[in-house]
Design a protein around this motif. Sequence first.
Motif, mmCIF file in Angstrom:
data_model
loop_
_atom_site.group_PDB
_atom_site.id
_atom_site.type_symbol
_atom_site.label_atom_id
_atom_site.label_comp_id
_atom_site.label_asym_id
_atom_site.label_seq_id
_atom_site.Cartn_x
_atom_site.Cartn_y
_atom_site.Cartn_z
ATOM 1 N N MET A 127 17.916 -58.621 130.981
ATOM 2 C CA MET A 127 16.773 -58.405 131.733
ATOM 3 C C MET A 127 16.503 -56.675 132.036
ATOM 4 O O MET A 127 15.626 -56.539 132.568
ATOM 5 N N ARG A 128 17.519 -56.120 132.110
ATOM 6 C CA ARG A 128 17.478 -54.856 132.495
ATOM 7 C C ARG A 128 17.503 -53.837 131.091
ATOM 8 O O ARG A 128 17.837 -52.641 131.324
ATOM 9 N N SER A 129 17.593 -54.206 130.058
ATOM 10 C CA SER A 129 17.898 -53.591 128.731
ATOM 11 C C SER A 129 16.556 -52.691 128.354
ATOM 12 O O SER A 129 15.957 -53.044 127.444
ATOM 13 N N ILE A 130 15.992 -51.896 129.404
ATOM 14 C CA ILE A 130 14.728 -51.227 128.995
ATOM 15 C C ILE A 130 14.924 -50.049 129.498
ATOM 16 O O ILE A 130 15.702 -49.551 130.891
ATOM 17 N N ALA A 131 14.628 -48.773 128.721
ATOM 18 C CA ALA A 131 14.827 -47.489 129.451
ATOM 19 C C ALA A 131 13.654 -46.442 128.502
ATOM 20 O O ALA A 131 13.101 -47.090 127.755
ATOM 21 N N THR A 132 13.565 -45.477 129.028
ATOM 22 C CA THR A 132 12.712 -44.538 128.127
ATOM 23 C C THR A 132 13.489 -43.530 127.259
ATOM 24 O O THR A 132 14.912 -43.259 127.557
ATOM 25 N N ILE A 133 13.099 -42.937 126.322
ATOM 26 C CA ILE A 133 13.624 -42.014 125.341
ATOM 27 C C ILE A 133 12.790 -41.117 124.935
ATOM 28 O O ILE A 133 11.713 -41.442 124.476
ATOM 29 N N ASP A 134 13.220 -39.777 124.772
ATOM 30 C CA ASP A 134 12.384 -38.912 124.294
ATOM 31 C C ASP A 134 13.282 -38.139 123.094
ATOM 32 O O ASP A 134 14.382 -37.828 123.255
ATOM 33 N N PHE A 135 12.578 -38.647 121.924
ATOM 34 C CA PHE A 135 13.540 -38.218 120.823
ATOM 35 C C PHE A 135 13.791 -36.546 120.464
ATOM 36 O O PHE A 135 14.556 -36.254 119.847
ATOM 37 N N ALA A 136 12.638 -35.984 121.042
ATOM 38 C CA ALA A 136 12.730 -34.502 120.726
ATOM 39 C C ALA A 136 13.626 -33.503 121.761
ATOM 40 O O ALA A 136 14.074 -32.771 121.060
ATOM 41 N N THR A 137 13.591 -33.987 122.903
ATOM 42 C CA THR A 137 14.241 -33.116 123.814
ATOM 43 C C THR A 137 15.706 -33.519 123.740
ATOM 44 O O THR A 137 16.226 -34.600 123.646
ATOM 45 N N ALA A 138 16.643 -32.479 123.938
ATOM 46 C CA ALA A 138 18.085 -32.809 123.976
ATOM 47 C C ALA A 138 18.674 -33.646 125.234
ATOM 48 O O ALA A 138 19.609 -34.276 125.204
ATOM 49 N N LYS A 139 17.870 -33.330 126.194
ATOM 50 C CA LYS A 139 18.090 -34.117 127.583
ATOM 51 C C LYS A 139 17.580 -35.746 127.257
ATOM 52 O O LYS A 139 17.753 -36.216 128.534
ATOM 53 N N ALA A 140 17.186 -35.947 125.987
ATOM 54 C CA ALA A 140 16.719 -37.447 126.090
ATOM 55 C C ALA A 140 17.697 -38.440 126.247
ATOM 56 O O ALA A 140 17.237 -39.651 126.508
ATOM 57 N N SER A 141 19.077 -38.170 126.619
ATOM 58 C CA SER A 141 19.724 -39.252 126.962
ATOM 59 C C SER A 141 19.757 -39.597 128.215
ATOM 60 O O SER A 141 20.373 -40.581 128.586
ATOM 61 N N ASP A 142 18.961 -39.037 129.035
ATOM 62 C CA ASP A 142 18.913 -39.892 130.305
ATOM 63 C C ASP A 142 18.038 -40.769 130.380
ATOM 64 O O ASP A 142 16.757 -40.907 129.928
ATOM 65 N N THR A 143 18.446 -42.008 130.619
ATOM 66 C CA THR A 143 17.976 -43.133 130.319
ATOM 67 C C THR A 143 17.337 -43.737 132.038
ATOM 68 O O THR A 143 17.897 -43.177 132.912
ATOM 69 N N ILE A 144 16.394 -44.297 132.010
ATOM 70 C CA ILE A 144 15.870 -44.888 133.277
ATOM 71 C C ILE A 144 15.736 -46.491 133.024
ATOM 72 O O ILE A 144 15.364 -47.008 132.109
ATOM 73 N N THR A 145 16.427 -47.188 134.226
ATOM 74 C CA THR A 145 16.135 -48.689 134.156
ATOM 75 C C THR A 145 14.781 -49.237 134.159
ATOM 76 O O THR A 145 14.072 -48.368 134.903
ATOM 77 N N ALA A 146 14.704 -50.378 133.929
ATOM 78 C CA ALA A 146 13.608 -51.069 134.197
ATOM 79 C C ALA A 146 13.032 -50.808 135.497
ATOM 80 O O ALA A 146 11.592 -50.623 135.704
ATOM 81 N N THR A 147 13.823 -50.980 136.635
ATOM 82 C CA THR A 147 13.160 -50.918 137.819
ATOM 83 C C THR A 147 12.400 -49.456 138.184
ATOM 84 O O THR A 147 11.504 -49.396 138.805
ATOM 85 N N THR A 148 13.026 -48.445 137.675
ATOM 86 C CA THR A 148 12.289 -47.258 137.908
ATOM 87 C C THR A 148 10.992 -47.013 136.976
ATOM 88 O O THR A 148 10.088 -46.094 137.293
ATOM 89 N N ILE A 149 11.062 -47.593 135.897
ATOM 90 C CA ILE A 149 10.069 -47.610 134.948
ATOM 91 C C ILE A 149 8.707 -48.183 135.629
ATOM 92 O O ILE A 149 7.507 -47.679 135.666
ATOM 93 N N LYS A 150 9.143 -49.438 136.047
ATOM 94 C CA LYS A 150 7.760 -50.325 136.519
ATOM 95 C C LYS A 150 7.375 -49.587 138.091
ATOM 96 O O LYS A 150 7.696 -50.211 139.012
ATOM 97 N N LEU A 151 7.147 -48.471 137.978
ATOM 98 C CA LEU A 151 6.689 -47.848 139.268
ATOM 99 C C LEU A 151 5.310 -48.459 139.556
ATOM 100 O O LEU A 151 4.994 -49.409 139.362
ATOM 101 N N GLY A 152 4.769 -47.946 140.896
ATOM 102 C CA GLY A 152 3.655 -48.563 141.344
ATOM 103 C C GLY A 152 3.770 -49.583 142.608
ATOM 104 O O GLY A 152 5.026 -49.479 143.124
ATOM 105 N N SER A 153 2.952 -50.133 143.159
ATOM 106 C CA SER A 153 2.851 -50.616 144.239
ATOM 107 C C SER A 153 3.875 -51.712 144.571
ATOM 108 O O SER A 153 4.648 -51.777 145.693
ATOM 109 N N ARG A 154 4.234 -52.466 143.736
ATOM 110 C CA ARG A 154 5.200 -53.506 143.736
ATOM 111 C C ARG A 154 6.707 -52.891 143.916
ATOM 112 O O ARG A 154 7.451 -53.223 144.854
#
Length: 390
Positions: A180-207
């Motif tokens: 359930m946590r296999s979600i992250a962001t990726i930026d193919f262009a930047t070399a720093k793209a390997s920093d992934t963000i887990t689902a909980t940090t993507i789902k920002l917002g009031s919840r």
Amino acid sequence: MEKLSKNVLFTCVLIIISLFSPSHAHNCTNYPLSANNIYKECNNLPTLNSFLHWNYHQSNHTVDIAYRHTGVTTSNWIAWCVNPNGGGMIGSECLIAYRNSTGLLHAYSSSITSYATKLEEGPLSFRVPKIGAEFNNDEMIIYATLELPNATTKFTQVWQYGPVSGDSTIQMHSMDRDNMRSIATIDFATAKASDTITATTIKLGSRNRKKNVHGVLNVVSWGILMPVGAMAARYLKVFKSANPAWFYIHVICQSSAYIVGVAGVATGMKLGSKSPGVVHTSHRNIGITLAVLGTLQAFAILLRPKPDHKYRKYWNVYHQLMGYSVLILSIINIMDGLDILDPGKKWKRAYIGMLIFLGSIVVFLEAFTWYVVIKRKWQSARELNGSSNA
Ligand SMILES: *[C@@H]1O[C@H](CO)[C@@H](O)[C@H](O)[C@H]1NC(C)=O
Ligand SMILES: *[C@@H]1O[C@H](CO)[C@@H](O)[C@H](O)[C@H]1NC(C)=O
Ligand SMILES: *[C@@H]1O[C@H](CO)[C@@H](O)[C@H](O)[C@H]1NC(C)=O
Ligand SMILES: *[C@@H]1O[C@H](CO)[C@@H](O)[C@H](O)[C@H]1NC(C)=O
């Protein structure tokens, strides 16, 4: 004594440092892929033993990827998806590989529009000029070229694996925490793209903010104020000069912990009621138990017999037993809560570090208290002897 406390401190610092030092992770940049290693970038995905290797071509906005999923068998399917709209599973555009009924490894694309998907083969919203897969030892790899949609290089990526049944049909993936946590962001262009963000940090917002408020309220109250207040009652009492200060410290710590803690439990109940289908039964029940025990402790203070009353010693035993139960249940539930909210490993480590820190202070003060008590007994015995000799 000074030397002892220095040693205790030193040990604590060592333990805390070792907790925070990164665990030994695979270095995916050194990994040799059979497809002539055209991949400049790579990323250890945060869950499910998966790696993404890629090469981005700015000139035509395409990316060559190799998605590598280790620890699988030929009766597994694997999937790696991008979600151009930023969500989780729904709206994902996936690359799938599995061994089909002909016994060959089959790689194809599939758009996911519902949770009931069978990962049917179909086109994506962008072109996939090349796709293939291979299986070596215990890893399955999907190779593909994507013509990236939109003008961006930053996407949400989702990856998954699950079983394939005997007649080569794809079965649903498990609902375990890592799946359930296999979600992250990726930026193919930047070399720093390997920093992934887990689902909980993507789902920002009031919840997410509410979850953080819930976590902070409970860690501060049940996790910090309560044990500190308990320590004040147990260890300050020994010092005559700290009487009655220890009592006020204890009452202030415990009553503010109780108020904040009950508010924390209430935020938890509210969070729970707003996510039907997601049940954390034991976390919820322990939370309610804590609120009840805390309330009983508050009432017990009001019903406390006078110090010389014959029932006072029973009251003391009751009060302490309840208090220690609250402390133990709090630790269990905070650990559980940290697993549920999953704010990142460092928070759990920080909490464990704090427990070790408080624990070593307890060990130290416990020893010191025994030393003082025994010394006093010994002294008074000697004084008694002295006076009877005289
Ligand atoms: C992984 O290996 C590469 C090449 O040897 C090196 O440049 C890089 O610093 C290493 N990364 C980590 C995190 O060890
Ligand atoms: C995109 O450009 C790269 C080089 O810049 C080239 O190697 C690759 O074949 C191109 N891909 C497509 C699909 O045109
Ligand atoms: C099985 O996979 C192979 C390789 O991709 C493909 O050529 C073949 O059509 C597939 N067969 C079925 C029944 O899906
Ligand atoms: C990306 O493109 C798709 C399809 O063209 C569109 O539906 C979507 O809103 C776009 N997303 C962004 C973030 O622009």
